[in-house]
Design an enzyme around this catalytic site. Structure first.
Site, short mmCIF file in Angstrom:
data_model
loop_
_atom_site.label_atom_id
_atom_site.label_comp_id
_atom_site.label_asym_id
_atom_site.label_seq_id
_atom_site.Cartn_x
_atom_site.Cartn_y
_atom_site.Cartn_z
N CYS A 1 0.89 -1.16 0.00
CA CYS A 1 0.00 0.00 0.00
C CYS A 1 0.93 1.21 0.00
CB CYS A 1 -0.90 -0.09 1.24
SG CYS A 1 -1.14 1.41 2.20
N CYS B 1 1.28 3.28 3.20
CA CYS B 1 1.92 2.50 4.28
C CYS B 1 3.40 2.32 3.97
CB CYS B 1 1.29 1.12 4.41
SG CYS B 1 -0.50 1.14 4.45
P1 FAD Z 1 -0.81 -6.62 12.69
O1 FAD Z 1 -0.67 -5.23 13.15
O2 FAD Z 1 -0.73 -6.93 11.23
O3 FAD Z 1 0.16 -7.53 13.51
C1 FAD Z 1 0.47 -8.88 13.13
C2 FAD Z 1 0.84 -9.65 14.40
O4 FAD Z 1 2.02 -9.10 14.98
C3 FAD Z 1 -0.24 -9.57 15.51
O5 FAD Z 1 -1.19 -10.56 15.35
C4 FAD Z 1 0.58 -9.73 16.77
O6 FAD Z 1 0.82 -11.10 17.04
C5 FAD Z 1 1.91 -9.09 16.40
N1 FAD Z 1 2.03 -7.70 16.87
C6 FAD Z 1 1.17 -6.68 16.67
N2 FAD Z 1 1.65 -5.55 17.18
C7 FAD Z 1 2.84 -5.84 17.72
C8 FAD Z 1 3.82 -5.08 18.40
N3 FAD Z 1 3.69 -3.76 18.57
N4 FAD Z 1 4.93 -5.72 18.84
C9 FAD Z 1 5.10 -7.04 18.64
N5 FAD Z 1 4.22 -7.81 17.99
C10 FAD Z 1 3.09 -7.23 17.53
N6 FAD Z 1 -2.35 -0.02 8.04
C11 FAD Z 1 -3.01 1.17 8.03
O7 FAD Z 1 -4.22 1.23 8.14
N7 FAD Z 1 -2.28 2.36 7.92
C12 FAD Z 1 -0.93 2.36 7.79
O8 FAD Z 1 -0.32 3.43 7.67
C13 FAD Z 1 -0.24 1.10 7.79
N8 FAD Z 1 1.10 1.06 7.68
C14 FAD Z 1 1.73 -0.16 7.64
C15 FAD Z 1 3.11 -0.19 7.49
C16 FAD Z 1 3.76 -1.43 7.43
C17 FAD Z 1 5.24 -1.44 7.29
C18 FAD Z 1 3.02 -2.63 7.49
C19 FAD Z 1 3.72 -3.96 7.39
C20 FAD Z 1 1.65 -2.59 7.65
C21 FAD Z 1 0.99 -1.37 7.73
N9 FAD Z 1 -0.38 -1.29 7.90
C22 FAD Z 1 -1.01 -0.08 7.91
C23 FAD Z 1 -1.17 -2.51 8.20
C24 FAD Z 1 -1.25 -2.70 9.74
O9 FAD Z 1 0.02 -2.57 10.35
C25 FAD Z 1 -1.77 -4.10 10.11
O10 FAD Z 1 -0.96 -5.08 9.51
C26 FAD Z 1 -3.23 -4.33 9.73
O11 FAD Z 1 -4.03 -3.31 10.27
C27 FAD Z 1 -3.71 -5.70 10.28
O12 FAD Z 1 -3.62 -5.70 11.69
P2 FAD Z 1 -3.72 -6.97 12.61
O13 FAD Z 1 -4.56 -6.63 13.78
O14 FAD Z 1 -4.09 -8.14 11.81
O15 FAD Z 1 -2.24 -7.20 13.20
#
Ligand code: FAD
Length: 461
Positions: free
Chosen positions: A390, A393
């Site tokens: 994205c 992101c």
């Molecule tokens: P995710 O946030 O995808 O986390 C995946 C897993 O990692 C979790 O299930 C948990 O086990 C673990 N985890 C979560 N947080 C932490 C932590 N802080 N420390 C350690 N472990 C952790 N989405 C947007 O809407 N706006 C953005 O600007 C954006 N920027 C992004 C930038 C990057 C580089 C990436 C890789 C993703 C970005 N996303 C963004 C997507 C967002 O970060 C999440 O991946 C998405 O919202 C799905 O969230 P989720 O709840 O499935 O867990």
């Protein structure tokens, strides 16, 4: 401490949670003003589109590329087009193009003293900043010799909810956390095409084996050491290598993990704070998003506060460097004002022993090897950002890894009292560093507001 307690010292830092909050309250106006109101800090130059994901094939259906982002639209049929993930993730505002090498050479040949005023010593040349220094913790933004970057307005493209999610996003986070496994050699960055049956999506052959080994080692470590593994909330899959508490890891490895986890926490905070209510179409804070992703994981919040201390210390360490730095936009009067503001910020930052003391790191006999490993792994994290599917992101992911990479470079490679042998600091690095500080600073304010909302809710019960 990994639990939020106002008076507790944030572990591995030198300040308590409430001291960091107080500091942030007093410094926030400076940081906000610099990043929002100066040309120098509000445009970032990066190569956003022309770098291929170096870890898995772009054709691979489950990687985080544009095609994967389109896949997520299948689940969003009911949402008007303008709110769909791909639309939300797009960049907005005009893009200023790189001036190109010829123009830069012309400018070099024709110094701009007249335009700059007398007190600006150097000729204000737009930096052609793609040279790599072995002391870098990040792949320089303009590494590729053929494809040069564009300037992107950070003000026009705020970091907020984009709808980027699913396997593509998870695969990127997983690859990032995998770099944290110091016990095995890091994975090579090579374009790969993966058979769909590969258990690691994009990794094949030796890399898949290495990744499998890493998982095995990590699993063993978890079992042996009784490391707590966070259970993913809601529909998110449990991650084997994120959310670990390294109880008897050395400081350096712990710091590496905390930087990544703190960055992840900051990104999550922003997307929860500026969340799109898809029923009303309004941007608003989403309290349950905050509770699920952050509040119920105090160690993530601790890592974010830790990052604030680390990055703030790096900015404070640049006091000397900034004195002789030429801020170059097209307006010399504004440049002088930018410098004045940055110096005022640096002057207001307390010394290292009050926030983060980097001198305790890399002191053991094997420090040099460890430092090189640390640096290479961080560089890999910055390469993984090219796999983010994205645009917005990827912009903020790249900017923030560059910002942390710069902070680490300043902390471990700069001499606070004698700047003569300091490595060069590119404009892109300085812009990334200060904007990363702004991101964490904003996250801390947002977390305080979220906490107040929870208190209000509890009081009303
Ligand atoms: P995710 O946030 O995808 O986390 C995946 C897993 O990692 C979790 O299930 C948990 O086990 C673990 N985890 C979560 N947080 C932490 C932590 N802080 N420390 C350690 N472990 C952790 N989405 C947007 O809407 N706006 C953005 O600007 C954006 N920027 C992004 C930038 C990057 C580089 C990436 C890789 C993703 C970005 N996303 C963004 C997507 C967002 O970060 C999440 O991946 C998405 O919202 C799905 O969230 P989720 O709840 O499935 O867990």
């Amino acid at each position: 401490s990994l639990q939020y307690e106002p008076g507790a010292i944030v572990s591995d830092a030198c300040a308590s949670y409430s001291q960091i909050e107080d500091l942030n309250e007093s410094l926030r106006p400076y940081v906000h003003d610099i990043t929002q109101n100066t040309d120098f800090f509000s445009y970032y130059r990066l190569n956003l589109y022309n770098k291929k994901c170096p870890f898995w094939s772009d054709e691979n259906g489950i990687c985080g590329n544009r095609a994967c982002a389109v896949n997520t639209l299948d689940n969003e049929e009911d949402i008007p087009l303008v709110w769909r993930a791909e639309e939300l993730g797009k960049l907005e505002g005009p893009k200023a193009h790189h001036p190109g090498k010829r123009l830069q050479e012309e400018r070099k040949a024709r110094p701009l003293q007249g335009e700059l005023g007398e007190d600006v010593g150097e000729s204000c040349v737009v930096e052609y900043d793609d040279e790599c220094d072995e002391r870098d913790y990040c792949v320089p933004e303009d590494e590729s010799a053929t494809a040069k970057g564009d300037y992107v307005s950070l003000v026009d493209n705020p970091e907020r909810f984009t709808g980027y999610t699913g396997e593509g996003a998870h695969q990127v986070w997983e690859a990032i956390y995998r770099e944290n496994c110091f016990s095995k050699p890091q994975l090579n960055a090579k374009p790969l095409s993966a058979p769909p049956s590969s258990p690691f999506g994009g990794f094949t052959g030796a890399q898949a084996q290495a990744a499998m080994d890493l998982r095995h080692v990590m699993k063993e470590q978890q079992e042996k050491q009784g490391i707590k593994k966070a259970i993913a909330q809601g529909s998110a899959p449990a991650h084997p290598i994120s959310d670990l508490e390294f109880e008897d890891e050395c400081l350096e490895k712990r710091v590496f993990y905390r930087v990544i986890s703190g960055m992840h926490a900051s990104i999550s905070t922003h997307l929860c704070w500026e969340w799109l209510n898809q029923t009303t179409g309004e941007w608003q804070p989403n309290l349950s998003c905050y509770e699920n992703r952050l509040h119920n994981h105090p160690e993530r919040i601790s890592n974010l506060y830790f990052n604030y201390a680390l990055v703030l210390r790096a900015v404070g360490k640049l006091k000397q460097h900034v004195q002789s730095y030429s801020f170059c936009s097209s307006d010399p009067i504004q440049d002088r004002e930018t410098k004045r503001r940055v110096l005022a910020l640096a002057a207001a930052i307390p010394p290292g022993d009050q926030i983060f003391d980097e001198s305790v790191m890399f002191r053991d006999p094997d420090a040099l090897t460890l430092k090189e490993d640390f640096r290479n792994r961080f560089r890999n994290v910055s390469r993984i950002m090219d796999c983010v599917g994205c645009d917005k992101c990827r912009l903020w992911g790249k900017l923030q890894t560059a910002g942390y990479g710069t902070a680490l470079k300043v902390l471990f490679e700069f001499n606070e009292t004698d700047a003569s042998r300091d490595p060069p600091l590119r404009r892109t690095e300085l812009v990334a560093l200060v904007n990363t500080l702004d991101r964490i600073s904003h996250s801390i304010s947002a977390i305080q507001s979220f906490r107040a909302m929870i208190e209000q809710r509890e009081a009303a019960r």
